[in-house]
Design a protein around this motif. Structure first.
Motif, PDB file in Angstrom:
ATOM      1  N   GLN A  53       0.756  -1.187  -0.104  1.00  0.00           N
ATOM      2  CA  GLN A  53       0.057  -0.001  -0.106  1.00  0.00           C
ATOM      3  C   GLN A  53       0.801   1.214  -0.036  1.00  0.00           C
ATOM      4  OE1 GLN A  53      -2.676   0.577   3.363  1.00  0.00           O
ATOM      5  NE2 GLN A  53      -4.295   1.167   1.982  1.00  0.00           N
ATOM      6  N   ARG A  54       0.364   2.234  -0.462  1.00  0.00           N
ATOM      7  CA  ARG A  54       1.143   3.672  -0.638  1.00  0.00           C
ATOM      8  C   ARG A  54       0.232   4.550  -0.002  1.00  0.00           C
ATOM      9  NH1 ARG A  54       5.744   3.617  -3.134  1.00  0.00           N
ATOM     10  NH2 ARG A  54       5.723   5.737  -3.497  1.00  0.00           N
ATOM     11  N   CYS A  55       0.673   5.542   0.275  1.00  0.00           N
ATOM     12  CA  CYS A  55       0.011   6.951   0.859  1.00  0.00           C
ATOM     13  C   CYS A  55       0.429   7.893  -0.112  1.00  0.00           C
ATOM     14  CB  CYS A  55       0.457   7.247   2.217  1.00  0.00           C
ATOM     15  SG  CYS A  55       0.294   8.961   2.859  1.00  0.00           S
ATOM     16  N   GLU A  56      -0.525   8.464  -0.705  1.00  0.00           N
ATOM     17  CA  GLU A  56      -0.336   9.691  -1.751  1.00  0.00           C
ATOM     18  C   GLU A  56      -1.311  10.825  -1.338  1.00  0.00           C
ATOM     19  OE1 GLU A  56      -0.421   6.897  -5.781  1.00  0.00           O
ATOM     20  OE2 GLU A  56      -2.189   8.079  -5.213  1.00  0.00           O
ATOM     21  N   VAL A  57      -0.587  11.841  -1.143  1.00  0.00           N
ATOM     22  CA  VAL A  57      -1.175  13.377  -0.825  1.00  0.00           C
ATOM     23  C   VAL A  57      -1.390  14.110  -2.082  1.00  0.00           C
ATOM     24  CG1 VAL A  57      -0.801  15.325   0.522  1.00  0.00           C
ATOM     25  CG2 VAL A  57       0.192  13.279   1.389  1.00  0.00           C
ATOM     26  N   TRP A  58      -2.667  14.404  -2.167  1.00  0.00           N
ATOM     27  CA  TRP A  58      -3.215  15.010  -3.462  1.00  0.00           C
ATOM     28  C   TRP A  58      -3.729  16.420  -3.194  1.00  0.00           C
ATOM     29  CZ3 TRP A  58      -3.513  13.139  -8.482  1.00  0.00           C
ATOM     30  CH2 TRP A  58      -3.376  11.706  -8.659  1.00  0.00           C
ATOM     31  N   VAL A  59      -3.457  17.471  -4.058  1.00  0.00           N
ATOM     32  CA  VAL A  59      -3.996  18.702  -4.172  1.00  0.00           C
ATOM     33  C   VAL A  59      -4.968  18.868  -5.257  1.00  0.00           C
ATOM     34  CG1 VAL A  59      -3.419  21.208  -4.237  1.00  0.00           C
ATOM     35  CG2 VAL A  59      -1.981  19.982  -2.744  1.00  0.00           C
ATOM     36  N   ALA A  60      -6.037  19.389  -4.964  1.00  0.00           N
ATOM     37  CA  ALA A  60      -7.174  19.519  -6.123  1.00  0.00           C
ATOM     38  C   ALA A  60      -7.582  21.157  -6.099  1.00  0.00           C
ATOM     39  CB  ALA A  60      -8.289  18.554  -5.949  1.00  0.00           C
ATOM     40  N   TYR A  67       2.738  14.230  -3.102  1.00  0.00           N
ATOM     41  CA  TYR A  67       3.841  13.259  -2.290  1.00  0.00           C
ATOM     42  C   TYR A  67       3.102  12.004  -2.345  1.00  0.00           C
ATOM     43  CZ  TYR A  67       6.887  11.925   1.343  1.00  0.00           C
ATOM     44  OH  TYR A  67       7.599  10.866   2.080  1.00  0.00           O
ATOM     45  N   SER A  68       4.162  11.014  -2.582  1.00  0.00           N
ATOM     46  CA  SER A  68       3.946   9.656  -2.619  1.00  0.00           C
ATOM     47  C   SER A  68       4.888   8.629  -1.671  1.00  0.00           C
ATOM     48  CB  SER A  68       3.694   8.906  -3.949  1.00  0.00           C
ATOM     49  OG  SER A  68       3.291   7.553  -4.094  1.00  0.00           O
ATOM     50  N   THR A  69       4.392   7.810  -0.694  1.00  0.00           N
ATOM     51  CA  THR A  69       5.552   7.176   0.158  1.00  0.00           C
ATOM     52  C   THR A  69       4.844   5.744   0.428  1.00  0.00           C
ATOM     53  OG1 THR A  69       6.840   7.150   1.997  1.00  0.00           O
ATOM     54  CG2 THR A  69       4.703   8.171   2.279  1.00  0.00           C
ATOM     55  N   ASP A  70       5.758   4.951   0.628  1.00  0.00           N
ATOM     56  CA  ASP A  70       5.194   3.292   1.116  1.00  0.00           C
ATOM     57  C   ASP A  70       5.820   3.525   2.373  1.00  0.00           C
ATOM     58  OD1 ASP A  70       8.027   3.242   0.717  1.00  0.00           O
ATOM     59  OD2 ASP A  70       7.803   1.502  -0.840  1.00  0.00           O
ATOM     60  N   ARG A  96      -7.891  25.958  -3.560  1.00  0.00           N
ATOM     61  CA  ARG A  96      -7.355  24.456  -3.567  1.00  0.00           C
ATOM     62  C   ARG A  96      -7.885  23.678  -2.215  1.00  0.00           C
ATOM     63  NH1 ARG A  96      -1.373  24.837  -5.103  1.00  0.00           N
ATOM     64  NH2 ARG A  96      -1.191  26.658  -3.680  1.00  0.00           N
ATOM     65  N   PHE A  97      -7.684  22.536  -2.310  1.00  0.00           N
ATOM     66  CA  PHE A  97      -7.973  21.745  -1.123  1.00  0.00           C
ATOM     67  C   PHE A  97      -7.019  20.315  -1.215  1.00  0.00           C
ATOM     68  CE2 PHE A  97     -11.343  20.686  -3.829  1.00  0.00           C
ATOM     69  CZ  PHE A  97     -11.238  19.386  -3.871  1.00  0.00           C
ATOM     70  N   ALA A  98      -6.559  19.978  -0.037  1.00  0.00           N
ATOM     71  CA  ALA A  98      -5.746  18.708  -0.079  1.00  0.00           C
ATOM     72  C   ALA A  98      -6.503  17.413   0.330  1.00  0.00           C
ATOM     73  CB  ALA A  98      -4.685  18.659   0.596  1.00  0.00           C
ATOM     74  N   PHE A  99      -6.186  16.191  -0.005  1.00  0.00           N
ATOM     75  CA  PHE A  99      -6.645  14.986   0.653  1.00  0.00           C
ATOM     76  C   PHE A  99      -5.642  13.879   0.260  1.00  0.00           C
ATOM     77  CE2 PHE A  99      -8.180  15.214  -4.104  1.00  0.00           C
ATOM     78  CZ  PHE A  99      -7.765  14.250  -4.447  1.00  0.00           C
ATOM     79  N   VAL A 100      -6.056  12.666   0.858  1.00  0.00           N
ATOM     80  CA  VAL A 100      -4.919  11.639   0.965  1.00  0.00           C
ATOM     81  C   VAL A 100      -5.690  10.281   0.529  1.00  0.00           C
ATOM     82  CG1 VAL A 100      -3.241  10.305   2.373  1.00  0.00           C
ATOM     83  CG2 VAL A 100      -4.076  12.732   2.937  1.00  0.00           C
ATOM     84  N   ALA A 101      -4.914   9.539  -0.518  1.00  0.00           N
ATOM     85  CA  ALA A 101      -5.574   8.280  -1.029  1.00  0.00           C
ATOM     86  C   ALA A 101      -4.285   7.324  -0.630  1.00  0.00           C
ATOM     87  CB  ALA A 101      -5.461   8.284  -2.641  1.00  0.00           C
ATOM     88  N   TYR A 102      -4.913   5.962  -0.428  1.00  0.00           N
ATOM     89  CA  TYR A 102      -4.049   4.966   0.053  1.00  0.00           C
ATOM     90  C   TYR A 102      -4.299   3.788  -1.043  1.00  0.00           C
ATOM     91  CZ  TYR A 102      -4.630   7.685   4.111  1.00  0.00           C
ATOM     92  OH  TYR A 102      -4.611   8.983   5.092  1.00  0.00           O
ATOM     93  N   PRO A 103      -3.703   4.109  -2.030  1.00  0.00           N
ATOM     94  CA  PRO A 103      -3.937   2.986  -3.271  1.00  0.00           C
ATOM     95  C   PRO A 103      -3.088   1.631  -2.891  1.00  0.00           C
ATOM     96  CG  PRO A 103      -2.218   4.534  -3.902  1.00  0.00           C
ATOM     97  CD  PRO A 103      -3.006   5.042  -2.616  1.00  0.00           C
ATOM     98  N   LEU A 104      -3.617   0.389  -3.182  1.00  0.00           N
ATOM     99  CA  LEU A 104      -2.970  -0.984  -2.762  1.00  0.00           C
ATOM    100  C   LEU A 104      -2.453  -1.166  -4.130  1.00  0.00           C
ATOM    101  CD1 LEU A 104      -5.487  -2.629  -0.708  1.00  0.00           C
ATOM    102  CD2 LEU A 104      -3.380  -2.373   0.012  1.00  0.00           C
ATOM    103  N   THR A 105      -0.905  -1.417  -4.243  1.00  0.00           N
ATOM    104  CA  THR A 105      -0.416  -1.839  -5.503  1.00  0.00           C
ATOM    105  C   THR A 105      -0.346  -3.334  -5.633  1.00  0.00           C
ATOM    106  OG1 THR A 105       1.876  -1.486  -4.262  1.00  0.00           O
ATOM    107  CG2 THR A 105       0.973   0.402  -5.549  1.00  0.00           C
ATOM    108  N   ASP A 106      -0.295  -4.026  -4.746  1.00  0.00           N
ATOM    109  CA  ASP A 106      -0.566  -5.336  -4.733  1.00  0.00           C
ATOM    110  C   ASP A 106      -1.840  -5.801  -5.025  1.00  0.00           C
ATOM    111  OD1 ASP A 106      -0.521  -8.036  -4.799  1.00  0.00           O
ATOM    112  OD2 ASP A 106       0.630  -8.054  -2.891  1.00  0.00           O
TER     113      ASP A 106
END
Length: 297
Positions: A12-19, A29-32, A283-293
């Motif tokens: 899983q990764r943590c992705e910080v997005w700005v929209a 920003y993206s990190t595992d 703008r606003f920010a949010f976080v996604a947590y995609p599963l890469t596996d």
């Protein structure tokens, strides 16, 4: 509202997005390595404030790595944190069930809430900086519904604002300080069916903002009051769990029933728990947590 320090799953990764209110979005920003949650935006517009691994972090919106805020005397923090209106201090919820305050630059923390038998989950600070809105859970018993509570920002006795028998969460003041916006299950007997609502700060005018089949949480108004975001969970969701297909929704505050833009993602808990609008309301920010596996999806 959260009650434990979370970590990423394998794959899983943590992705910080700005929209943007125009519909554009950018991966900041993206990190595992660390599960970051619940971005706030600093008053000067240069950075986001997030929690992760029980600590508080800042992340420059121009890029780079998160920088830990050097707090002393703080228990492990959760994802309920909001900046004071002057931008120099921050109010924090911790996993011990209490609300604290500290300088955003770091230093010692001061506890605000008393040992009154409840867990306190912060979500809003009034525009004049004098009052906090939080969710109280009696005796930390999460089988009991959360109650809308307010307290002076320097502590003291808490007061309940009645929004019916259902669980509520995410209470946040409108920019003019007249309303508290929240999600609540008081409009239905269906388990977990949270809907967006507001109530006047002193307890009158309780009203539903839209009627939907989805489970809607955490309404956040832009500083100019024109727009709002919230997170849409699938129908039948109970609570605001992690790791679901959800959507961040943008609406005009003049018409909550019409989505201006949506951002589908894998996430939920931690994605949009607190107000993440930029100070200029663009703008606003949010976080996604995609599963890469794929085997974990």
């Amino acid at each position: 509202m959260a009650d434990a320090t979370r970590t990423l799953q394998p794959g899983q990764r943590c992705e910080v997005w700005v929209a943007s209110v125009s519909g554009a979005s950018q991966l900041l920003y993206s990190t595992d390595r660390i599960l970051l949650e619940a971005p706030n935006w600093t008053l000067d517009g240069t950075a986001l404030v997030l929690n992760g691994d029980g600590k508080l972090w800042t992340l420059d919106v121009s890029g780079g790595e998160p920088v830990e805020v050097p707090l002393t005397g703080a228990p492990d923090l959760n994802n309920d944190h909001v900046l004071a209106p002057d931008g120099s201090r921050i109010y924090l919820s911790a996993n011990d069930g209490h609300i604290y305050q500290a300088a955003l630059a770091g230093g010692p923390v001061d506890r605000i809430t008393e040992d009154d038998g409840a867990f306190h989950f912060l979500h809003g600070v009034s525009p004049d900086g004098r009052e906090l809105a939080y969710v109280g859970i009696e005796a930390g018993d999460f089988t009991q519904p959360g109650r809308l509570m307010t307290i002076a920002s320097d502590g003291g006795a808490a007061a309940r604002v009645d929004v019916g028998p259902g669980h509520c969460d995410g209470p946040e003041y409108s920019p003019d300080g007249q309303w508290i916006y929240l999600n609540t299950e008081s409009f239905t007997s269906a388990p977990g069916h949270a809907q967006l609502a507001r109530i006047r700060r002193h307890g009158s005018g309780f009203e539903r903002l839209l009627t939907s089949d989805s489970v809607d949480w955490f309404p956040h108004l832009s500083p100019d009051g024109r727009f709002a975001t919230y997170i849409r969970f699938p129908s039948g969701t109970e609570g605001h769990p992690a790791d679901l297909p959800v959507a961040v929704v943008l609406v005009s505050t003049e018409d909550w029933t019409t989505s201006l833009q949506t951002w589908p993602l894998f996430g939920g808990q931690g994605t949009l728990n607190v107000n993440s609008w930029s100070p200029d309301s663009t703008r606003f920010a949010f976080v996604a947590y995609p599963l890469t596996d794929p085997s974990k999806d």
